[in-house]
Design a protein around this motif. Structure first.
Motif, PDB file in Angstrom:
ATOM      1  N   ILE A  20       0.844  -1.199   0.000  1.00 52.75           N
ATOM      2  CA  ILE A  20       0.000   0.000   0.000  1.00 52.75           C
ATOM      3  C   ILE A  20       0.881   1.251   0.000  1.00 52.75           C
ATOM      4  O   ILE A  20       0.667   2.195  -0.762  1.00 52.75           O
ATOM      5  CB  ILE A  20      -0.941  -0.005   1.219  1.00 52.75           C
ATOM      6  N   LEU A  21       1.914   1.226   0.868  1.00 50.93           N
ATOM      7  CA  LEU A  21       2.808   2.387   0.932  1.00 50.93           C
ATOM      8  C   LEU A  21       3.495   2.594  -0.417  1.00 50.93           C
ATOM      9  O   LEU A  21       3.628   3.726  -0.889  1.00 50.93           O
ATOM     10  CB  LEU A  21       3.860   2.184   2.028  1.00 50.93           C
TER      11      LEU A  21
ATOM     12  N   MET B   4       2.426   1.720  -3.378  1.00 50.17           N
ATOM     13  CA  MET B   4       1.481   2.234  -4.361  1.00 50.17           C
ATOM     14  C   MET B   4       1.217   3.719  -4.141  1.00 50.17           C
ATOM     15  O   MET B   4       0.945   4.461  -5.075  1.00 50.17           O
ATOM     16  CB  MET B   4       0.153   1.469  -4.281  1.00 50.17           C
ATOM     17  N   ARG B   5       1.317   4.140  -2.876  1.00 52.98           N
ATOM     18  CA  ARG B   5       1.089   5.552  -2.608  1.00 52.98           C
ATOM     19  C   ARG B   5       2.276   6.400  -3.067  1.00 52.98           C
ATOM     20  O   ARG B   5       2.106   7.460  -3.663  1.00 52.98           O
ATOM     21  CB  ARG B   5       0.830   5.744  -1.102  1.00 52.98           C
ATOM     22  N   PHE B   6       3.501   5.923  -2.772  1.00 53.76           N
ATOM     23  CA  PHE B   6       4.645   6.800  -2.974  1.00 53.76           C
ATOM     24  C   PHE B   6       5.437   6.475  -4.235  1.00 53.76           C
ATOM     25  O   PHE B   6       6.141   7.317  -4.762  1.00 53.76           O
ATOM     26  CB  PHE B   6       5.573   6.742  -1.754  1.00 53.76           C
ATOM     27  N   ARG B   7       5.409   5.269  -4.691  1.00 50.20           N
ATOM     28  CA  ARG B   7       6.157   4.946  -5.906  1.00 50.20           C
ATOM     29  C   ARG B   7       5.411   3.862  -6.682  1.00 50.20           C
ATOM     30  O   ARG B   7       5.821   2.704  -6.720  1.00 50.20           O
ATOM     31  CB  ARG B   7       7.563   4.490  -5.544  1.00 50.20           C
ATOM     32  N   PRO B   8       4.300   4.251  -7.324  1.00 49.13           N
ATOM     33  CA  PRO B   8       3.439   3.256  -7.966  1.00 49.13           C
ATOM     34  C   PRO B   8       4.122   2.502  -9.095  1.00 49.13           C
ATOM     35  O   PRO B   8       3.660   1.437  -9.482  1.00 49.13           O
ATOM     36  CB  PRO B   8       2.269   4.087  -8.489  1.00 49.13           C
TER      37      PRO B   8
END
Lengths: 296, 600
Positions: free
Chosen positions: B552-553, B555-559
Motif C-alpha cells: 500500500i505504501l 502504491m502511494r509513494f512509488r506506484p
C-alpha cells in the motif's frame, strides 16, 4: 476554397455495404443502409448527433456485428472481426483518439504495421537475419509515414505527450501503416482550429493521391463539402440522401434534419437519445447489449 | 562536537535550514558528526554478548556496528565532496545537498535502530555502555548538521523538508570518458553490488538484516538524489551487453563467495522465485493480463519433473528422464496447461480475468491434492506429494555432491544455483528478445488499448494466448529445477496466498514491487520478498500483513515500483516528465557525443 479536380475515374467499388442494419435490442441504430465507396474517392458521411454514423463505422470495421446485411471489400465479404477487416485493407481512426499513449510515436506506427509483417515469437527469440531485415524495413516504412504526416522529428516522444493536433496526425499515420486500400476517418478535425483543419484537408488529399480511398465522418460542413467527391447524409439510422456536395447541400431534408424542422415519418423524440445512449453503452463492449426501454 | 553551541543569528530570508542553526555550522557539523559516528562504532555499546553480533569489544566493530561505520563514512564522503575536495567531485555532480541530508539520516537511523534494539531486547537502557550513549549522540550530530544546511525556505516546515531531500533537478551531463573506463566503472559497481547483496544474504540474525536494509535504502536514496544512479543507468544503456555479461559473472561468482551451503540454498530459491516472477512479468507487465493463479504453472513444471525423475514414489517410477528432457517436458506440460487455461479465460478482460485465473490456480492445487487414488486417479499421491526425488546427474556431474573447483567447494545447493543461473539467463534472453519485437509491441498495444489494438489488425486473443503460454512455459522450466532442489513436491506451496514464497500473491507482489515491465525489477522484488520472511523470523505469521502494508505504501509513494520502466514512470507522474529529446541523445551515443556536450 480549394477547387478540386474530381477524379471522375471512379473505378471499381472498394467498399460495398448492402442492407446494413444494426439493432441494439429493440432499438435500430442503423437501418438498411446501402453504401459504396469507389477507388480513388473521398466520401463524406454526415448527419446530426446520434444519427448512427459511428455505429455504421463500427459495423464496417467489424467492431460490431451487423444484425443484418453484409460488408464487402473489393468483392469479398468481410468477416466481422476487427483484425481481419484491417488485414483485408480497411484502416480506421477513432472519434476520441485512441493512441497507445505510453508507447513512442514510432512504436505506435510500428504496431500499425502488424498485419503487414509476420515475424512471430520464434523469429523474435532466434533473431535470424530475416527478423532483422523485417524490423529494419518496418522501421523505414514507419519513418516514411511519419515523414508524410510531419512527425518524423518526434519519433521517440511518447504519444501522450504530443499536442492534440499531432495526436490526430499520428493516429492517421498509424492507420496508414497497415497499407489500407480504404481509410475510415471518424471526425478527423474534431477540436481543431481552422489552420489545423486546413492542414488535415491537405493531408486527406495527399492520402487520396496515394491511391487510398477515404471515407470520413465529419461535422465541419465546409471541410466536408471542400473535400468530398460524394457525401451521404445519415439521419436516424437511415440514409437520407447521397450525392455530390451541391446535391446534398441543397437538399431541404438535410437542412431540416440539422435545423430541427420536423420532417415526415419522424419517430418518437426519444429515439435520438436512445441511439446515443446505446452507442455510448456498447462502445465499452464489442458484444451487442440488450438496451430496453428501462435505459431511461 | 564543540561547535554545537547555537548562537542566535538573523536567519537569511529565503535560504535557511529546517533547524534554526547558523548555516556556516552545518557542514562542519556534518563532517565531524560523520567521523564521530564511524569512530563510535569502535567502542563497546553494550556489556553483554547476549545481543547478537557481540557489540562488547572496544577497539573493533562487530555486527551492526559495521553498518554504522559504513553509514558514517558515506556521510563523510558526501560532505567532503560538497567541500569540492579534489577526486570526490563525481559524488555530487549536481552539487545539491539532498545526498548529505539522506546519508546523515541513514547514519542516524542505523545507529539509533541498533541502540533501540539493544535497549528493547535486553530490557532497558541500563544495558548500554557509555560507548552506546556516545554513538547515539554522535549519530545525531550529522542529522542536526544536515537539517541546518541552507535550504530554500517555503515557509512550511514539511514542504521545506521535502525539498531538502528532493532529487537534483538538473544533473549536468558527465564528461565523455573512454569506453574502457566506462566498463571499469560498471565492473567496479557490479563487484560492489555483489558484495552488498552477498552481505545481505549472509546476515545471520534479523536485527542485522533490518539494519542492513536501513543502510542500503538510505545509501541508494542518497545516490539517487545525487543523480549517480541516473548516470549509471546511462552507462548501462551504452554498454548493455557488457553489463548483462557482468551481471551474470557476478551471479556465477556468488556461490564461490559462500562457505556455507545454506546461503547457496537461499540463493537458488531466490533465483527460482525470480525466474518465475520474470515469466509472470511477460503476462502482467507486458501484456497487462492480471494472472492471480500463476504459481500453478510452477507446480505443473515441478510435478512433471517429479513424475519423470525416477523417484520410487512417482506413478511412473521406472521412468527417469535425463535433465534436459525433463526440463523440456516440464516446460511443455506447463505450456499446454497454460493454453488450456488461457483459451477459455482470455476472452475476459480486466477484473474478470483476474478472478477466473485465481479460480483456475486453486483448481490445480485442489486437483493435485485429490489425485491420490482415493478421490481421483492415482497420479500425484495427494497431500503426501512425491518425495525422494533423486539429484540430477549431468554427464557424470552429480548435483547432489560437493565438488571442488579451483580450491572452492561447491555444495549441493551451489550446484543447483549455477544451473538456475543458466536457466535465468535463458529466461532473461527470452524476455528481452520477446519484449523488443513485433509480438512484444502487440502485447504492449493490447495492454494500452485493446480495442484500438484489434482495430490495428492485432488478433488480441491469439497474442494474449501466446503471452500466457510463454509465461507458463518459463515458470514450468523453473519448476523442473525446483522439484530437484527441494527433494519433494507437495501441493501446499502452490496456493494463492501464504506466508512464504512462492505463491501467486507473492509472485505478483514481486513483479509490482520491483517494477513491472523491467528485467531487474522482478528479480529485485523476488530477492526482497524471499529474504524478508527468511530473515525476519519474528514476522512469521504477520508477514502477509506486513507485505500488505508495504505494498500500500509503495502504491502511494512509488506506484511504478522500485525499478521504474520509463513508460510506467511517465504514466504515474504527470509532472516532471523525463525529457524525451535527451533520451534520444542517449540512444545514439556514438554518433552524437558532440550533441550531448552542446546540449548540456
Amino acid at each position: 476554397m480549394i477547387t478540386m479536380t474530381t477524379t471522375t475515374t471512379t473505378g471499381t467499388p472498394v467498399l460495398e455495404a448492402t442492407n446494413v442494419t444494426m439493432r441494439f435490442g429493440g432499438l435500430t441504430a442503423v437501418r438498411s443502409v446501402d453504401f459504396t465507396v469507389n477507388s480513388g474517392e473521398i466520401v463524406g458521411l454526415i448527419g446530426p448527433n446520434g444519427a448512427g454514423k459511428t455505429t455504421f463505422f463500427n459495423c464496417l470495421t467489424g467492431l460490431y456485428v451487423p444484425t443484418e446485411g453484409t460488408v464487402s471489400y473489393k468483392g469479398t465479404v468481410l468477416p466481422p472481426k476487427p483484425h481481419l477487416v484491417t488485414k483485408a485493407g480497411i484502416a480506421r481512426t477513432f472519434q476520441n483518439i485512441r493512441l497507445f499513449a505510453n508507447m513512442t510515436v514510432l512504436e505506435n506506427v510500428l504496431v500499425g504495421r502488424h498485419t503487414r509483417t509476420k515475424e512471430g515469437l520464434w523469429s523474435a527469440l532466434l533473431r535470424g537475419p530475416g527478423f532483422k531485415k523485417a524490423e529494419r524495413e518496418s522501421e523505414e516504412r514507419a519513418m516514411e509515414l511519419l515523414e508524410f504526416v510531419g512527425l518524423a522529428n518526434k519519433r521517440d516522444h511518447l504519444a501522450r505527450n504530443l499536442p492534440y493536433g499531432e495526436q490526430r496526425k499520428l493516429e492517421i499515420a498509424r492507420a496508414l501503416a497497415s497499407e489500407p486500400g480504404l481509410l475510415l476517418l471518424d471526425e478527423p478535425t474534431a477540436g481543431m482550429n481552422p489552420q489545423e483543419t486546413r492542414a488535415t484537408e491537405e493531408l486527406v488529399f495527399a492520402i487520396r493521391d496515394k491511391g487510398i480511398a477515404v471515407l470520413l465522418i465529419e461535422h465541419d460542413m465546409r471541410f466536408v463539402f471542400n473535400l468530398c467527391d460524394r457525401v451521404a447524409c445519415l439521419v436516424q439510422g437511415e440514409k437520407l440522401v447521397e450525392g455530390t456536395s451541391d446535391v446534398v447541400q441543397s437538399d431541404e431534408r438535410v437542412v431540416a434534419a440539422y435545423l430541427g424542422t420536423p420532417f415526415e415519418g419522424v419517430p418518437e423524440d426519444s429515439a435520438l437519445d436512445e441511439v446515443e445512449a446505446a452507442e455510448a453503452h456498447s462502445a465499452t463492449s464489442t458484444t451487442s447489449v440488450e438496451v430496453e426501454g428501462d435505459q431511461k | 562536537m564543540t561547535d554545537t553551541k547555537t548562537t542566535p543569528v538573523t536567519p537569511a530570508p529565503t535560504t535557511r535550514g529546517v533547524l534554526p542553526l547558523p548555516t556556516a555550522a552545518a557542514r562542519p557539523l556534518l563532517l565531524a558528526g560523520g567521523i564521530a559516528t564511524a569512530a563510535s562504532a569502535f567502542l563497546a555499546w553494550t556489556w553483554t554478548a547476549e545481543f547478537p553480533g557481540d557489540l562488547t569489544i572496544n577497539g573493533y566493530p562487530g555486527g551492526l556496528q559495521w553498518l554504522t561505520v559504513v553509514a558514517g563514512i558515506l556521510t563523510v564522503l558526501f560532505t567532503l565532496a560538497s567541500y569540492d575536495i579534489r577526486g570526490l567531485g563525481w559524488l555530487l555532480p549536481a552539487r545539491n545537498t539532498a545526498p548529505l541530508v539522506l546519508t546523515a539520516l541513514g547514519a542516524f537511523a542505523t545507529t539509533w535502530f541498533t541502540i533501540i534494539a539493544i535497549s528493547v531486547e535486553l530490557g532497558g537502557l541500563a544495558n548500554l555502555e557509555p560507548g552506546g550513549w556516545i554513538a547515539a549522540i554522535a549519530a545525531a550530530l550529522p542529522l542536526l548538521g544536515a537539517l541546518a544546511l541552507p535550504q530554500e525556505n517555503t515557509g512550511n516546515a514539511k514542504e521545506t523538508f521535502k525539498a531538502s531531500i528532493a532529487k537534483a533537478e538538473k544533473i549536468p551531463a558527465p564528461a565523455a570518458v573512454s569506453p574502457w573506463i566506462e566498463r571499469l566503472v560498471i565492473t567496479v559497481v557490479t563487484a560492489i553490488g555483489l558484495g552488498v547483496f552477498t552481505y545481505g544474504i549472509d546476515t545471520e540474525y534479523g536485527e542485522l538484516f533490518v539494519g542492513y536494509l536501513i543502510t542500503v535504502v538510505f545509501a541508494m536514496w542518497a545516490l539517487h538524489t545525487a543523480g549517480l544512479l541516473d548516470r549509471f543507468s546511462r552507462l548501462v544503456a551504452h554498454n548493455r551487453s557488457f553489463t548483462l555479461a557482468m551481471g551474470f559473472v557476478a551471479a556465477i561468482a556468488f556461490p564461490f563467495t559462500q562457505t556455507d551451503d545454506h546461503y547457496a540454498n537461499i540463493g537458488v530459491n531466490i533465483l527460482i522465485f525470480g525466474t518465475v516472477a520474470l515469466g509472470l512479468n511477460i503476462v502482467v507487465g507486458l501484456a497487462g493480463l492480471l494472472d492471480l493463479g500463476y504459481v500453478a504453472f510452477l507446480g505443473v513444471g515441478a510435478y512433471t519433473a517429479a513424475l519423470v525423475s525416477g523417484s520410487e514414489f512417482s506413478r511412473f517410477s521406472g521412468v527417469q528422464f535425463p535433465f534436459w528432457a525433463s526440463a523440456l517436458t516440464g516446460a511443455a506440460a506447463s505450456l499446454i496447461f497454460g493454453v488450456l487455461i488461457g483459451a477459455p479465460t482470455l476472452r475476459l478482460r480486466g477484473d474478470y480475468l483476474a478472478i477466473v485465473t485465481l479460480g483456475f490456480g486453486e483448481i490445480f492445487r485442489i486437483a493435485v491434492n485429490n489425485m491420490d487414488g482415493d478421490s481421483g486417479p492415482d497420479i500425484t499421491n495427494g497431500p503426501n506429494g512425491i518425495p525422494s526425488i533423486p539429484d540430477l546427474n549431468f554427464l557424470g556431474f552429480n548435483f547432489g555432491q560437493s565438488h571442488d573447483i579451483g580450491g572452492f567447494t561447491l555444495g549441493r545447493f551451489a550446484n543447483y544455483y549455477l544451473l538456475m543461473v543458466l536457466i535465468m539467463a535463458i529466461v532473461v534472453l527470452v524476455y528481452t528478445r520477446a519484449a523488443d519485437s513485433r509480438i512484444g509491441r502487440s502485447w504492449i498495444a493490447i495492454r494500452e488499448d485493446e480495442t484500438a489494438a484489434t482495430a490495428m489488425g492485432i488478433n488480441g486473443f491469439r497474442v494474449k494466448l501466446i503471452a500466457f503460454a510463454l509465461g507458463a512455459a518459463l515458470a514450468g522450466l523453473a519448476g523442473t529445477v525446483s522439484a530437484h532442489v527441494t527433494y519433494s513436491v507437495v501441493p501446499t506451496p502452490y496456493q494463492f496466498a501464504g506466508s512464504t514464497p512462492p505463491n501467486s500473491a507473492f509472485l505478483l507482489a514481486a513483479v509490482v514491487l520491483g517494477g513491472m515491465g523491467t528485467v531487474a525489477g522482478p528479480l529485485l522484488g523476488a530477492a526482497l520478498l524471499y529474504l524478508l520472511p527468511e530473515k525476519l523470523v519474528f514476522l512469521q505469521d504477520k508477514s502477509l500483513l506486513a507485505f500488505g502494508i508495504a505494498l500500500i505504501l509503495l502504491m502511494r509513494f512509488r506506484p511504478e515500483g522500485v525499478i521504474a520502466n520509463r513508460r510506467q514512470q511517465l504514466e504515474f507522474h504527470e509532472t516532471g516528465q523525463l525529457d524525451v529529446p535527451e533520451q534520444r541523445i542517449d540512444d545514439t551515443d556514438d554518433t552524437a557525443v558532440s550533441v550531448t556536450k552542446a546540449g548540456a
